[in-house]
Design an enzyme around this catalytic site. Structure first.
Site, PDB file in Angstrom:
ATOM      1  CG  HIS A   1       5.121   1.172   2.829  1.00 54.81           C
ATOM      2  ND1 HIS A   1       4.622   2.337   2.317  1.00 54.81           N
ATOM      3  CD2 HIS A   1       4.493   1.006   4.023  1.00 54.81           C
ATOM      4  CE1 HIS A   1       3.743   2.857   3.150  1.00 54.81           C
ATOM      5  NE2 HIS A   1       3.635   2.062   4.193  1.00 54.81           N
TER       6      HIS A   1
ATOM      7  NE  ARG B   1       2.299   5.151   9.561  1.00 54.04           N
ATOM      8  CZ  ARG B   1       1.281   5.726   8.932  1.00 54.04           C
ATOM      9  NH1 ARG B   1       0.582   6.664   9.493  1.00 54.04           N
ATOM     10  NH2 ARG B   1       0.982   5.325   7.710  1.00 54.04           N
TER      11      ARG B   1
ATOM     12  CG  HIS C   1      -0.120   0.206   2.520  1.00 54.34           C
ATOM     13  ND1 HIS C   1       0.584  -0.820   3.122  1.00 54.34           N
ATOM     14  CD2 HIS C   1       0.107   1.302   3.285  1.00 54.34           C
ATOM     15  CE1 HIS C   1       1.194  -0.366   4.198  1.00 54.34           C
ATOM     16  NE2 HIS C   1       0.932   0.931   4.326  1.00 54.34           N
TER      17      HIS C   1
ATOM     18  CG  ASP D   1       1.786   5.157   4.583  1.00 58.45           C
ATOM     19  OD1 ASP D   1       1.280   4.022   4.608  1.00 58.45           O
ATOM     20  OD2 ASP D   1       2.918   5.416   5.047  1.00 58.45           O
TER      21      ASP D   1
HETATM   22  O1  LIG Z   1       5.744  -0.938  10.379  1.00 57.47           O
HETATM   23  C1  LIG Z   1       6.164  -0.779   9.246  1.00 57.47           C
HETATM   24  O2  LIG Z   1       7.248  -1.216   8.858  1.00 57.47           O
HETATM   25  C2  LIG Z   1       5.363   0.006   8.251  1.00 57.47           C
HETATM   26  C3  LIG Z   1       3.942   0.147   8.660  1.00 57.47           C
HETATM   27  C4  LIG Z   1       3.193   1.038   7.711  1.00 57.47           C
HETATM   28  O3  LIG Z   1       2.634   0.597   6.749  1.00 57.47           O
HETATM   29  C5  LIG Z   1       3.248   2.491   7.927  1.00 57.47           C
HETATM   30  O4  LIG Z   1       3.790   2.945   8.935  1.00 57.47           O
HETATM   31  O5  LIG Z   1       2.739   3.215   7.079  1.00 57.47           O
HETATM   32 FE   LIG Z   2       1.987   2.254   5.496  1.00 57.90          FE
END
Ligand SMILES: O=C(O)CCC(=O)C(=O)O
Ligand SMILES: [Fe+2]
Length: 291
Positions: A267, A282, A107, A109
């Site tokens: 990703h 994040r 996906h 983001d």
């Molecule tokens: O935890 C991760 O490595 C990525 C998770 C994810 O898709 C994001 O943080 O947008």
């Molecule tokens: Fe993500």
């Protein structure tokens, strides 16, 4: 295009981690002042490599937020509850008992937002002893490698992107899925925030001017077509976009801060550490309306 290794960077070292995308950055300390000159060099590294892993950081949530704000306004996740003390930071937590992980499918983001996140910054607080890598795909290469005939078709298509109820989710809502599968991830009601949006399948990166095949798991169908009609071609684009030669794989260590450009990548967070904990902080940066 990609710079030769280390050639143009004065303030840190840049080492590519795969042929098509991704780089490690060492020799940079984000707990110190990031001058405009350093920032523009980081921007060049991001635009050249699409995903940068700034290694060996030791920063507070305030310092991560201050660095994120240098790139733009902070984008709040419409479905996910941020940290109590830092609502702009989402703690991505997987516990040993959790079966699923956050982001465990291809996906890009907030593709369901009218103006999806420009970039995402993930800071590793606790990583498993092995596994928990994140995979990335270069969507410029996905577009550029299509035949002229297929490019012409792709250029005309628009995608309908949906934030909840993705097709892969057996029709279950985020709240239902996450509450029993990811104990520490709290889903919130998006209220009246728009979570379905239509975007061009081929988007132009506003900074590099390059075209990217903008696909990801939030795409439900092509605009003006049914789910059934969309499926064969959509499956083709989804599969094509993540050909191994377009990807890189980030191996985390505690203190790695990875920043990726959602406008030209997708990703996948790999869920291969069943009995361990993984914690990331994040922050997503607001982006433009795709064109
Ligand atoms: O935890 C991760 O490595 C990525 C998770 C994810 O898709 C994001 O943080 O947008
Ligand atoms: Fe993500």
């Amino acid at each position: 295009m990609n710079a030769p290794r280390n050639a143009q960077y004065r303030h840190f070292e840049v080492q590519k981690i795969a042929g098509s995308m991704g780089a490690d950055i060492t020799g940079l300390d984000l707990s110190q002042e990031v001058t405009d000159e350093i920032l523009s060099e980081i921007r060049a590294a991001l635009l050249d490599n699409l995903v940068i892993c700034i290694r060996d950081q030791n920063i507070t949530p305030e310092q991560q937020l201050a660095f994120a704000r240098r790139w733009g306004d902070i984008h709040l996740h419409p479905f996910m509850q941020g940290m109590e003390e830092y609502p702009e930071i989402l703690a991505i937590i997987k516990r040993p008992t959790d079966k699923k992980n956050f982001g465990g499918s291809w996906h890009t983001d907030q593709m369901f937002s009218p103006s999806p996140a420009m970039g995402t910054m993930l800071y590793a607080k606790e990583v498993p002893s092995a596994g928990g890598d994140t995979m990335f795909a270069n969507l410029y290469l996905a577009y550029e490698s299509l035949s002229d005939g297929m490019k012409k078709i792709a250029d005309q298509l628009y995608t309908v992107c949906v934030g909840d109820n993705f097709k892969q989710a057996d029709g279950r809502s985020r709240k239902d899925r996450y509450s029993d599968q990811m104990t520490d991830m709290k889903v919130k009601d998006p209220g009246n925030v728009q979570t379905t949006s239509i975007h061009p399948l081929v988007r132009t990166h506003p900074e590099t001017g390059r075209k990217a095949l903008y696909v990801g798991g939030h795409v439900q169908r092509f605009d003006g077509m049914t789910d059934e009609e969309s499926e064969p071609l959509l499956n083709y684009f989804m599969k094509h976009a993540v050909r191994p030669e377009f990807t890189c794989r980030v191996r985390w260590a505690n203190g790695t801060l990875t920043f990726w450009d959602n406008r030209c990548t997708e990703h996948f967070a790999v869920n291969d550490y069943p009995a361990e904990t993984r914690i990331m902080h994040r922050i997503t940066i607001c982006g433009d309306k795709p064109f």
